[in-house]
Write an enzyme that holds these catalytic residues in place. Sequence first.
Site, PDB file in Angstrom:
ATOM      1  N   ASP A 149       0.548  -1.310   0.007  1.00  0.00           N
ATOM      2  CA  ASP A 149      -0.213   0.391   0.102  1.00  0.00           C
ATOM      3  C   ASP A 149       0.599   0.765   0.158  1.00  0.00           C
ATOM      4  O   ASP A 149       0.663   2.428   0.686  1.00  0.00           O
ATOM      5  CB  ASP A 149      -1.369  -0.067   1.043  1.00  0.00           C
ATOM      6  CG  ASP A 149      -1.703   1.238   1.351  1.00  0.00           C
ATOM      7  OD1 ASP A 149      -2.172   1.512   0.050  1.00  0.00           O
ATOM      8  OD2 ASP A 149      -2.583   1.909   2.026  1.00  0.00           O
ATOM      9  N   ASP A 162      -3.749  -5.041  -4.909  1.00  0.00           N
ATOM     10  CA  ASP A 162      -2.625  -3.537  -5.165  1.00  0.00           C
ATOM     11  C   ASP A 162      -1.651  -3.711  -5.987  1.00  0.00           C
ATOM     12  O   ASP A 162      -0.984  -2.404  -6.322  1.00  0.00           O
ATOM     13  CB  ASP A 162      -3.383  -2.777  -4.287  1.00  0.00           C
ATOM     14  CG  ASP A 162      -4.593  -2.461  -3.185  1.00  0.00           C
ATOM     15  OD1 ASP A 162      -5.498  -2.771  -4.055  1.00  0.00           O
ATOM     16  OD2 ASP A 162      -4.606  -1.865  -2.782  1.00  0.00           O
ATOM     17  N   ASP A 203     -11.266   0.018   5.333  1.00  0.00           N
ATOM     18  CA  ASP A 203     -10.039   0.257   4.504  1.00  0.00           C
ATOM     19  C   ASP A 203      -9.350   1.078   5.160  1.00  0.00           C
ATOM     20  O   ASP A 203      -7.987   1.422   4.999  1.00  0.00           O
ATOM     21  CB  ASP A 203     -11.010   1.216   3.197  1.00  0.00           C
ATOM     22  CG  ASP A 203     -11.459   0.122   2.014  1.00  0.00           C
ATOM     23  OD1 ASP A 203     -11.135  -1.011   2.645  1.00  0.00           O
ATOM     24  OD2 ASP A 203     -12.805   0.694   2.345  1.00  0.00           O
TER      25      ASP A 203
END
Length: 303
Positions: free
Chosen positions: A96, A135, A277
């Site tokens: 991330d 991701d 999230d």
Amino acid sequence: MLAALTVLTAHPAAAASPISLTSGFYVNPNSSPATWARNNAADSRAARIKSAIGDRPIARWFGNESGADAIGGYVGAADSHDKLPVLVAYNIPGRDACGGHSGGGAGSVGAYRTWIATFAAAVGDKPTVVIIEPDALGDFSCMTQQAIDERLGMLRYATEKFKEKAPNTYAYLDGGNAGWVAPATMAGRLDAAGVRNVRGYSVNVSNYYTTSASVNYANQVNSALGYSAPFVIDTSRNGNGSNGQWCNSPGRKLGVPAQAGGGAEMLLWVKTPGNSDGECGIAPTTPAGQFNPTLATRLIDGT
């Protein structure tokens, strides 16, 4: 029993179908919504959260704190019930990196290689579905070319280890979502990351795009790839589609529960509905990955 699916074209990864080897998807009795409902039985929301979310098959995410015992134990528990577990490998260094809410991951390239090889070996020959690094192929905007090259190398290594050590696993590299990276660009990244070593790729993980939008995106990725790579879609929160926000977005809704088919190879709940999230959107004080019953009930109600 879930029916075996027909593969449209020959695919390089030779694996037995974990769908045909099992009698349905595994429901984790200790998922965060199931645990919350069990521990808060007197709460008026508990029964709804249990029936709508906690009793559904949801992927379990494994990170740096998870070793062979945790992974092997989870897969073994599912196997003892003749059920198909869905696991997420989420430990790439710089995780991330650009989003900033779920940082962490292994401390080095070498540490990651050791961890992911251990992960694949712990799965072994048990029928399993594994989503590899959500991701990781979309999150390039803030990375140097050296960091991108290292990431692609780690992902290729991961695909090689699952191909080598987990013959009854359908592993899927994460391919972002319909609103993030152009299909041709994502196809190039998937190819560079070793998608041909594994079953295929996943789309819409932890996002909200409708199943039809996700199918359309994946079909465009496949056109650019030049072969019909199987794909799976995260439908955990896509019942109302996307409003363009990705972080604890209001007005979203649970999607179709886990099943084989449905426009993709599988529709799966990869993101746990009700898990935040990050400290954003309609849960500004709930850290990433933490269960919030208000988030859960809003997804049930679509509010």
